[in-house]
Design a protein around this motif. Structure first.
Motif, PDB file in Angstrom:
ATOM      1  N   ASN A   1     -14.699 -35.756  -7.784  1.00  0.00           N
ATOM      2  CA  ASN A   1     -15.395 -36.480  -6.451  1.00  0.00           C
ATOM      3  C   ASN A   1     -13.415 -36.829  -6.166  1.00  0.00           C
ATOM      4  O   ASN A   1     -13.324 -37.945  -5.923  1.00  0.00           O
ATOM      5  N   VAL A   2     -12.649 -36.180  -5.563  1.00  0.00           N
ATOM      6  CA  VAL A   2     -11.383 -35.917  -5.477  1.00  0.00           C
ATOM      7  C   VAL A   2     -10.775 -35.765  -3.703  1.00  0.00           C
ATOM      8  O   VAL A   2     -11.254 -34.745  -3.064  1.00  0.00           O
ATOM      9  N   VAL A   3      -9.643 -36.268  -3.449  1.00  0.00           N
ATOM     10  CA  VAL A   3      -9.386 -36.334  -2.237  1.00  0.00           C
ATOM     11  C   VAL A   3      -8.194 -36.557  -1.945  1.00  0.00           C
ATOM     12  O   VAL A   3      -7.397 -36.989  -2.681  1.00  0.00           O
ATOM     13  N   GLU A   4      -7.394 -35.591  -1.214  1.00  0.00           N
ATOM     14  CA  GLU A   4      -5.985 -35.728  -1.337  1.00  0.00           C
ATOM     15  C   GLU A   4      -5.783 -36.089   0.056  1.00  0.00           C
ATOM     16  O   GLU A   4      -6.132 -34.837   1.010  1.00  0.00           O
ATOM     17  N   HIS A   5      -6.129 -37.244   0.375  1.00  0.00           N
ATOM     18  CA  HIS A   5      -5.493 -37.930   1.404  1.00  0.00           C
ATOM     19  C   HIS A   5      -4.389 -37.503   2.671  1.00  0.00           C
ATOM     20  O   HIS A   5      -4.519 -36.959   3.260  1.00  0.00           O
ATOM     21  N   LEU A   6      -3.336 -37.848   1.925  1.00  0.00           N
ATOM     22  CA  LEU A   6      -2.106 -37.142   2.445  1.00  0.00           C
ATOM     23  C   LEU A   6      -1.475 -36.648   1.354  1.00  0.00           C
ATOM     24  O   LEU A   6      -1.515 -36.424   0.328  1.00  0.00           O
ATOM     25  N   PRO A   7      -0.015 -35.377   1.393  1.00  0.00           N
ATOM     26  CA  PRO A   7       0.273 -34.684   0.331  1.00  0.00           C
ATOM     27  C   PRO A   7       0.961 -35.725  -0.543  1.00  0.00           C
ATOM     28  O   PRO A   7       1.523 -36.464  -0.683  1.00  0.00           O
ATOM     29  N   GLY A   8      -0.090 -35.330  -1.569  1.00  0.00           N
ATOM     30  CA  GLY A   8       0.472 -35.702  -2.834  1.00  0.00           C
ATOM     31  C   GLY A   8      -0.808 -37.372  -3.463  1.00  0.00           C
ATOM     32  O   GLY A   8      -0.626 -37.366  -4.265  1.00  0.00           O
TER      33      GLY A   8
ATOM     34  N   THR B   1     -12.462 -42.964   0.187  1.00  0.00           N
ATOM     35  CA  THR B   1     -11.693 -43.177   1.478  1.00  0.00           C
ATOM     36  C   THR B   1     -10.324 -43.604   1.454  1.00  0.00           C
ATOM     37  O   THR B   1      -9.768 -44.604  -0.010  1.00  0.00           O
ATOM     38  N   GLY B   2      -9.149 -43.757   2.105  1.00  0.00           N
ATOM     39  CA  GLY B   2      -8.093 -44.133   1.835  1.00  0.00           C
ATOM     40  C   GLY B   2      -8.064 -45.744   1.920  1.00  0.00           C
ATOM     41  O   GLY B   2      -7.225 -46.127   0.603  1.00  0.00           O
ATOM     42  N   PHE B   3      -8.944 -46.166   2.257  1.00  0.00           N
ATOM     43  CA  PHE B   3      -9.023 -47.950   2.252  1.00  0.00           C
ATOM     44  C   PHE B   3     -10.386 -48.293   1.746  1.00  0.00           C
ATOM     45  O   PHE B   3     -11.929 -47.438   2.823  1.00  0.00           O
ATOM     46  N   PRO B   4     -10.854 -48.568   0.447  1.00  0.00           N
ATOM     47  CA  PRO B   4     -12.281 -48.320   0.117  1.00  0.00           C
ATOM     48  C   PRO B   4     -13.002 -49.048   0.744  1.00  0.00           C
ATOM     49  O   PRO B   4     -12.342 -50.496   1.365  1.00  0.00           O
ATOM     50  N   GLN B   5     -14.409 -48.832   0.977  1.00  0.00           N
ATOM     51  CA  GLN B   5     -15.753 -49.442   1.566  1.00  0.00           C
ATOM     52  C   GLN B   5     -16.697 -50.284   0.354  1.00  0.00           C
ATOM     53  O   GLN B   5     -17.459 -50.263   0.363  1.00  0.00           O
ATOM     54  N   THR B   6     -15.705 -50.962  -0.749  1.00  0.00           N
ATOM     55  CA  THR B   6     -16.612 -51.627  -1.621  1.00  0.00           C
ATOM     56  C   THR B   6     -17.881 -52.672  -1.219  1.00  0.00           C
ATOM     57  O   THR B   6     -17.577 -53.645  -0.182  1.00  0.00           O
ATOM     58  N   PRO B   7     -19.096 -52.417  -1.719  1.00  0.00           N
ATOM     59  CA  PRO B   7     -20.069 -53.013  -0.973  1.00  0.00           C
ATOM     60  C   PRO B   7     -20.403 -54.125  -1.972  1.00  0.00           C
ATOM     61  O   PRO B   7     -19.439 -54.873  -2.954  1.00  0.00           O
ATOM     62  N   LYS B   8     -21.375 -55.115  -0.935  1.00  0.00           N
ATOM     63  CA  LYS B   8     -20.760 -56.533  -0.848  1.00  0.00           C
ATOM     64  C   LYS B   8     -21.434 -56.841  -2.644  1.00  0.00           C
ATOM     65  O   LYS B   8     -22.905 -56.640  -2.855  1.00  0.00           O
TER      66      LYS B   8
END
Length: 156
Positions: A27-34, A59-66
């Motif tokens: 579960n790894v994502v490169e949202h922008l270079p590096g 996601t770049g900005f997390p959607q942490t569950p309440k």
């Protein structure tokens, strides 16, 4: 791209403690270079259910569950490699806010924590307690910075 240390997940099988997972992170994502983000683990509520995990997208900005948590590994490249340019008198272009309490440890490199009022240089081993405030990260060095974070859903 995947240089993230492997997580070892424990559990109970046949009434005894055991290692149930020992493998490289997928579960790894490169949202922008590096800019590499891996949300290694999450919980959906507190207290946590020890027998259950819902895989989550990075996601770049997390959607942490309440009432939930994220366990996040982040590699932040130098600003110049991201093409990020901060202009004097303007908010940093990566300024953001999450409704979470974050425990962040700088594992390697250095990074500026920028607030609406002031900033501070973080170095390897420094710890940040981020309490739902508007902030940005700025890597003004020539090397990536690696941080490990636990994000906990919080009330406003």
């Amino acid at each position: 791209m995947n240089k993230i240390p492997r997580p070892i997940v424990t559990g109970i099988q046949n009434g005894k403690s055991t290692i149930v997972e020992d493998q490289r992170v997928e579960n790894v994502v490169e949202h922008l270079p590096g800019l590499i983000i891996s949300d290694l683990w999450n919980t959906q509520k507190t207290p946590a259910n020890l027998d259950f995990e819902i895989p989550i997208p990075n996601t770049g900005f997390p959607q942490t569950p309440k009432n939930g948590t994220y366990f996040r590994y982040v590699v932040i490249p130098p600003d110049k490699d991201l093409g990020v340019e901060s202009k004097v008198g303007e908010p940093h272009p990566m300024m953001h806010q999450t409704q979470t309490l974050d425990y962040i440890i700088i594992l390697s490199g250095e990074l500026y924590l920028i607030m609406e009022e002031g900033e501070t240089l973080l170095k390897t081993g420094d710890i940040v307690i981020q309490r739902g405030t508007n902030h940005a990260w700025s890597n003004r060095s020539d090397e990536p910075c690696i941080q490990l974070a636990v994000l906990i859903g919080a009330e406003e």
